[in-house]
Design an enzyme around this catalytic site. Structure first.
Site, mmCIF file in Angstrom:
data_model
loop_
_atom_site.group_PDB
_atom_site.id
_atom_site.type_symbol
_atom_site.label_atom_id
_atom_site.label_comp_id
_atom_site.label_asym_id
_atom_site.label_seq_id
_atom_site.Cartn_x
_atom_site.Cartn_y
_atom_site.Cartn_z
ATOM 1 N N CYS A 133 1.477 -0.688 -0.170
ATOM 2 C CA CYS A 133 -0.007 -0.724 0.128
ATOM 3 C C CYS A 133 0.447 1.840 -0.172
ATOM 4 C CB CYS A 133 -1.158 0.079 0.776
ATOM 5 S SG CYS A 133 -0.401 -0.763 3.107
ATOM 6 N N GLN A 160 1.886 5.485 8.909
ATOM 7 C CA GLN A 160 0.533 4.896 8.156
ATOM 8 C C GLN A 160 0.058 3.856 9.712
ATOM 9 O OE1 GLN A 160 4.290 2.562 6.238
ATOM 10 N NE2 GLN A 160 2.987 1.320 6.249
ATOM 11 N N ARG A 269 4.451 3.405 12.163
ATOM 12 C CA ARG A 269 2.422 3.429 12.265
ATOM 13 C C ARG A 269 2.052 4.392 12.960
ATOM 14 N NH1 ARG A 269 0.110 0.498 9.239
ATOM 15 N NH2 ARG A 269 0.985 -1.329 9.587
ATOM 16 N N HIS A 276 -2.680 6.015 4.599
ATOM 17 C CA HIS A 276 -1.127 6.543 5.445
ATOM 18 C C HIS A 276 -0.739 7.428 4.563
ATOM 19 C CE1 HIS A 276 -0.830 2.340 6.615
ATOM 20 N NE2 HIS A 276 -0.037 1.749 4.726
#
Ligand code: NAP
Length: 375
Positions: A133, A160, A269, A276
């Site tokens: 992704c 993300q 993260r 994202h």
């Protein structure tokens, strides 16, 4: 007769987004879908008269001209080789990473590598796999610069979303946010309550043994996690490795080729739900003027939106909350950097379940269908 397409993994998070998009784009009018399941064989399918077939039924899968899977890597690794060994010559389109780096597979991102996909089809390639992704979203954002082969190297600092880790992780993030709020709720109701007391209660709650952390292992709420996916043992995460490996594979630049674009990443993260974001430092092969750079970025593809590099526009448009649920790839904070000629910054945000996962797959199916109609 319509092409039979076996759809596996449609109940999961990526699969649900895929079905939504296929309905929106009327894809089902062009195919005869057959739905499969690993767990609910015989139950009603989301469309058509046939009940759910077993995702381990090689015969039923083998009757499909195309298998479109969002089921996951384990299922792909267990099923794809056996189906091929049994002589199946259909087209395999997959969200899982298992086959991505295989020589007989192409990573699909058609606004960037549409020509390479067509060439692969001409050569008889039959495995078409969605990319990571983060990589797909970065390449869509930089599509205009990549098209002109202007990128010498990229350094990506990523932010993300929880969705990249799975549906349970999204739920856990919200549960953690709830715990944080609960811990401070009484003090928040008092405008005179000292902020340090509020902060202390939240910090204690986020560190406490009671915090739901089964999936992330630690608190993501009010915090961040500076490591995504496996530890490769060389200081790099698997997610960071994919930045370079997949970007170059999408462009058709083989390992060792002189025209490869080095992509370095530091993947983090954060507590966003499904978008994202990435802060990019880019070295261009030529030192272009800012207006030329902006116009190339804006013309990259039909989904990219160039956001003016002002505080107001950036805050309003360049955020996960603004982009979530849309196909927009926003890119902004573009400026030339003082470190030297040809260095620029950019910040981009995209929905990792749409362009980051489901959309390249359904578009691959649509690329394929006219060819299958000719067979
Ligand atoms: P997921 O939500 O865990 O779904 C996978 C399968 O789990 C479903 O198809 C379903 O299969 C089964 N399942 C079991 N309990 C379920 C429940 N309560 N609700 C829904 N499904 C349930 O997986 P995913 O996150 O969509 O990921 C699928 C694949 O896409 C993976 O290979 C992943 O690496 C890849 N991918 C994910 C992302 C992402 O952001 N998440 C991005 C790009 C690629 P049955 O119907 O057969 O039981």
């Amino acid at each position: 007769m319509a092409v039979r397409v076996g759809i596996v993994g449609w109940r999961g998070m990526v699969g649900s987004v895929l079905l939504q998009r296929m309905q929106q784009e009327d894809d089902f009018a062009h195919i005869q879908p057959r739905f499969f399941s690993t767990s609910q064989v015989g139950a009603a399918a989301p469309a058509g008269a046939l009940p759910l077939a077993s995702a381990s039924d090689l015969e039923a899968l083998g009757e499909c001209a195309v298998v479109l899977s969002c089921q996951g890597g384990e299922w792909t690794s267990a099923t794809h080789p056996r189906l091929r060994q049994a002589g199946w010559r259909g087209y395999w389109i997959d969200a899982a990473s298992s086959l991505r780096m295989h020589d007989d597979a192409v990573i699909v991102l058609d606004p960037v590598n549409g020509a390479l996909i067509e060439q692969a089809l001409d050569r008889g390639i039959r495995n078409f796999i969605g990319g990571n992704c983060t990589v797909s979203l970065m390449m869509l954002a930089l599509g205009g610069l990549l098209r002109e082969d202007l990128v010498e190297w990229v350094s990506a600092m990523t932010y993300q979303a929880a969705s990249g880790a799975g549906a349970q992780n999204m739920r856990e993030l919200l549960a953690q946010m709830g715990v944080a709020h609960q811990a401070a709720a009484a003090l928040l109701g008092d405008p005179q309550a000292p902020i340090l007391a509020i902060d202390e209660r939240v910090s204690q709650a986020l560190r406490s043994a009671q915090l739901p952390r089964e999936h992330f292992g630690v608190s993501l709420a009010g915090s961040l996690i500076p490591w995504i996916a496996e530890d490769l043992g060389n200081g790099m995460s698997k997610e960071e490795w994919k930045g370079d490996a997949e970007c170059n594979k999408i462009l058709g630049r083989a390992p060792g080729a002189s025209n490869r674009i080095p992509v370095e990443s530091l993947c983090v993260r954060i507590g966003a739900m499904r978008c994202h974001a990435q802060a990019l430092t880019i070295k261009l092969r030529r030192d272009l003027g800012l207006a030329d750079i902006e116009s190339l970025l804006a013309s990259g593809n039909a989904w990219v939106r160039l956001i003016p590099n002002t505080r107001a526009a950036s805050v309003a448009a360049l955020s996960p909350v603004h982009v979530a649920g849309t196909l927009d790839i926003v890119v902004g904070r573009v400026r030339k950097l003082a470190v030297g000629p040809g260095f620029i910054s950019a910040f981009t945000v995209g929905d990792q379940l749409l362009w980051g996962a489901a959309e390249p797959l359904r578009r691959m199916l649509r690329i394929l269908l006219p060819r299958l109609a000719l067979v």
